[in-house]
Design a protein around this motif. Structure first.
Motif, PDB file in Angstrom:
ATOM      1  N   ASP A  64       0.857  -1.183   0.000  1.00 31.24           N
ATOM      2  CA  ASP A  64       0.000   0.000   0.000  1.00 31.24           C
ATOM      3  C   ASP A  64       0.894   1.234   0.000  1.00 31.24           C
ATOM      4  OD1 ASP A  64      -2.357  -1.397   0.001  1.00 31.24           O
ATOM      5  OD2 ASP A  64      -2.672  -1.255   2.175  1.00 31.24           O
ATOM      6  N   ALA A  90      -2.759   3.790  -3.029  1.00 28.76           N
ATOM      7  CA  ALA A  90      -2.628   3.010  -4.261  1.00 28.76           C
ATOM      8  C   ALA A  90      -1.931   1.708  -3.915  1.00 28.76           C
ATOM      9  CB  ALA A  90      -1.822   3.774  -5.317  1.00 28.76           C
ATOM     10  N   GLN A  91      -2.084   0.725  -4.766  1.00 31.58           N
ATOM     11  CA  GLN A  91      -1.449  -0.553  -4.548  1.00 31.58           C
ATOM     12  C   GLN A  91      -0.312  -0.754  -5.556  1.00 31.58           C
ATOM     13  OE1 GLN A  91      -5.063  -0.411  -4.500  1.00 31.58           O
ATOM     14  NE2 GLN A  91      -4.605  -0.090  -2.334  1.00 31.58           N
ATOM     15  N   PRO A 124       0.179   7.396  -6.716  1.00 31.73           N
ATOM     16  CA  PRO A 124      -1.052   7.496  -5.942  1.00 31.73           C
ATOM     17  C   PRO A 124      -1.646   8.883  -6.071  1.00 31.73           C
ATOM     18  CG  PRO A 124       0.836   7.625  -4.484  1.00 31.73           C
ATOM     19  CD  PRO A 124       1.366   7.377  -5.875  1.00 31.73           C
ATOM     20  N   LEU A 139       0.795   3.047 -12.543  1.00 32.50           N
ATOM     21  CA  LEU A 139      -0.340   2.712 -11.697  1.00 32.50           C
ATOM     22  C   LEU A 139      -1.051   3.983 -11.286  1.00 32.50           C
ATOM     23  CD1 LEU A 139      -1.867   0.539 -10.037  1.00 32.50           C
ATOM     24  CD2 LEU A 139      -0.315   1.062  -8.171  1.00 32.50           C
ATOM     25  N   THR A 140      -2.283   4.141 -11.729  1.00 29.46           N
ATOM     26  CA  THR A 140      -3.069   5.270 -11.246  1.00 29.46           C
ATOM     27  C   THR A 140      -3.773   4.873  -9.955  1.00 29.46           C
ATOM     28  OG1 THR A 140      -4.891   4.560 -12.656  1.00 29.46           O
ATOM     29  CG2 THR A 140      -3.443   6.264 -13.524  1.00 29.46           C
ATOM     30  N   PHE A 141      -4.272   5.858  -9.237  1.00 27.60           N
ATOM     31  CA  PHE A 141      -4.898   5.602  -7.938  1.00 27.60           C
ATOM     32  C   PHE A 141      -6.051   4.612  -8.066  1.00 27.60           C
ATOM     33  CE2 PHE A 141      -6.375   5.945  -3.858  1.00 27.60           C
ATOM     34  CZ  PHE A 141      -7.678   6.426  -3.778  1.00 27.60           C
ATOM     35  N   GLY A 142      -5.935   3.525  -7.270  1.00 32.55           N
ATOM     36  CA  GLY A 142      -6.999   2.549  -7.238  1.00 32.55           C
ATOM     37  C   GLY A 142      -6.881   1.445  -8.253  1.00 32.55           C
TER      38      GLY A 142
END
Length: 547
Positions: free
Chosen positions: A113, A121-122, A246, A371-374
């Motif tokens: 996380d 974000a993951q 994130p 990686l975008t948020f979520g």
């Protein structure tokens, strides 16, 4: 899966719905390394509960990585020296022996996380074990270590950025005596962080704050990094890294600066100076970095070869893509003297060029992860394909003692997506995923150069009795421009149409481009000039991408 009985299987395909959602993150996006002060070395020993054939067992896991001591807002933070060490207890070793396994090859999937101001974000750290396979002992424990690259973490606002370990997947490829496969051939373990883990899995906290200085607007970029142009275009980043970004409260909208300013422009007379003979952009003449083959077949007396590399921003996603070192074949045109209405004397030269990678007119394939948020980490392999003639038009204003040059490079390039992985699982985008038309730039002379194409401008100066500065065709230098990413077409397979999704998330205007061309090699010269060509007549200078 969480429970007391694991599945004996090869790694399974993840949920397709999540894969489609994550596909909005697909873009040629690789953000910069953070401008950090100092480093913090993480070595966290964490307890995990893993589902084994013999039941749930406690497994000791050590996660090691190096983070920057602090970072600048809008920059990216790349963890380095990342490794995951798993100590399987005696019951796990007994389970492997029961499957007749004498060696294992480990892979790990550590979920994290990444959080800031409540936004989360993951990310996923994938690790692989080094060769040779690890022997299974007669009795436990069994220690397995994996290493791998970690995606970068981009902080869009001030404040502490935290990185916390969560779930862990362990995939073991099994082999019996003599290398024969076992039945099953692999064992996948699902592990959850124990509730009594110290710090609840927190690995690192990176303070994020504003930049300590900002470049002066309107000045020319320095060799160590460009400032954002006065028009507000974003700046390309410093190094080829993957990116996890994130989003959350305070995320800037519109153009962003994914790169960090180095020193203020205009700080010295060597600004934008072309490399000298025998000198690369790194300043070293002793060694030539690795580069794709760049040989000219059947050269003429006017044949040149050169390498080019740099960055292209993706405005919608606030980051930049590294265009890898690529070979350019150039056939020089004859210079002409012109007397335009301005009353000055101009020397004009129009050359033709093409990209060359293993006989194809394209860049080498390159990967991007974002990686975008979520969403889940998504990696794409892409190439830029040349869809028509590339021209290099130079105009040198002959005004003694200064000769001022402007060079326009025009190239119709189509962005093609070859392969996609979502959270390590391949997503089939089909064989024809690409932009509908070539990338396009504002064209100062549309009557002469119609149709969509990338336009980059290089400005240089050749002062009598001294070295050239800026860009000249033969000595290389920086080329800049702005590009529109067209809509996508042909993306998807099995009845899935991903064109609109990809177009909505990536396509659009205002993407700043900066490429660095290296010193050219005059291919047909029988005895190449030292520092310009290798012994087998390839370009000696391999340029370094600049911010």
């Amino acid at each position: 899966m969480r429970g007391h009985r694991p599945a004996l299987r090869t790694p399974r395909v993840r949920a397709r719905g999540a894969a489609i959602a994550a596909f909005v993150a697909l873009a040629p996006l690789i953000s910069s390394a953070a401008a950090a002060v100092g480093t913090q070395v993480v070595s966290a020993k964490l307890p995990y509960d893993c589902a084994l054939p013999s039941g749930q067992q406690r497994v000791a896991v050590r996660v090691q990585a190096t983070f920057p001591g602090r970072a600048t807002t809008g920059e990216a933070i790349r963890p380095t020296a990342v490794s995951t060490t798993v100590e399987l207890p005696a019951p796990a070793v007994a389970d492997l022996a029961a499957l007749k396994a004498t060696t294992v090859v480990p892979e790990t999937r550590l979920s994290l996380d990444v959080a800031q101001h409540g936004a989360k974000a993951q990310a996923l750290w994938r690790g692989t074990g080094a060769a040779p396979p690890v022997a299974v002992p007669a009795k436990g424990p069994l220690t397995l270590t994996t290493t791998g690259d970690a995606p970068t973490l981009t902080a869009a606002a001030d404040g502490d950025l935290t990185v916390t370990a969560t779930d862990l997947g362990i995939d073991l490829a099994l082999a019996a005596a003599g290398g024969a496969p076992t039945a099953p051939a692999s064992l996948s373990l699902d592990c959850t962080l124990a509730k009594d883990a110290a710090g609840h899995g927190l690995l690192a906290t990176v303070p994020v704050g504003p930049a300590t200085s900002t470049p002066a607007p309107g000045r020319s970029p320095s060799p160590s990094g460009p400032t954002a142009p006065a028009s507000g275009r974003p700046t390309a980043p410093a190094s080829p890294t993957d990116s996890v970004s994130p989003a959350g409260p305070g995320t800037p909208k519109g153009p962003t600066r994914p790169g960090a300013p180095a020193q203020e422009a205009g700080g010295g007379k060597d600004k934008d100076k072309a490399p000298k003979v025998g000198e690369s952009r790194t300043g070293s003449s002793a060694a030539r970095p690795p580069a794709p083959t760049c040989l000219k077949q059947n050269p003429t007396s006017k044949s040149l070869t050169a390498y080019i590399t740099g960055y292209s921003n993706v405005r919608k996603l606030g980051g930049a893509s590294l265009i890898p070192v690529s070979c350019v074949q150039i056939e020089q045109g004859d210079p002409q003297i012109a007397f335009p209405p301005d009353g000055n004397i101009h020397m004009l030269q129009k050359s033709e060029a093409y990209l060359d990678y293993q006989g194809r007119k394209q860049t080498p394939p390159f990967k991007s992860t974002f990686l975008t948020f979520g969403f889940t980490p998504t990696t794409a392999t892409m190439v830029l394909e040349q869809a028509g003639p590339m021209t290099v038009a130079s105009d040198v204003l002959l005004v003694l003692p200064d000769n001022i040059a402007e060079t326009y490079v025009r190239a119709p390039l189509v962005l093609r997506v070859l392969d996609v992985e979502v959270n390590g699982t391949r997503l089939d985008v089909g064989p024809s995923c690409r932009t509908q038309t070539p990338l396009s730039s504002p064209e100062p002379d549309p009557a002469t150069y119609p149709g969509p194409h990338l336009v980059m401008l290089g400005k240089g100066q050749l002062i009598n009795g001294s070295d050239a500065t800026g860009y000249l065709l033969t000595s290389g230098g920086p080329l800049t421009g702005e590009v529109t990413i067209p809509a996508f077409t042909g993306c998807g397979a099995g009845g899935e149409d991903l064109d609109r999704l990809l177009t909505a998330s990536i396509s659009g205007p205002g993407n700043y481009v900066k490429q660095i061309q290296g010193q050219t090699c005059a291919v047909a010269v029988e005895l190449p000039t030292e520092g310009q060509c290798t012994e087998d007549h390839q370009p000696f200078v391999v340029p370094v991408p600049e911010r």
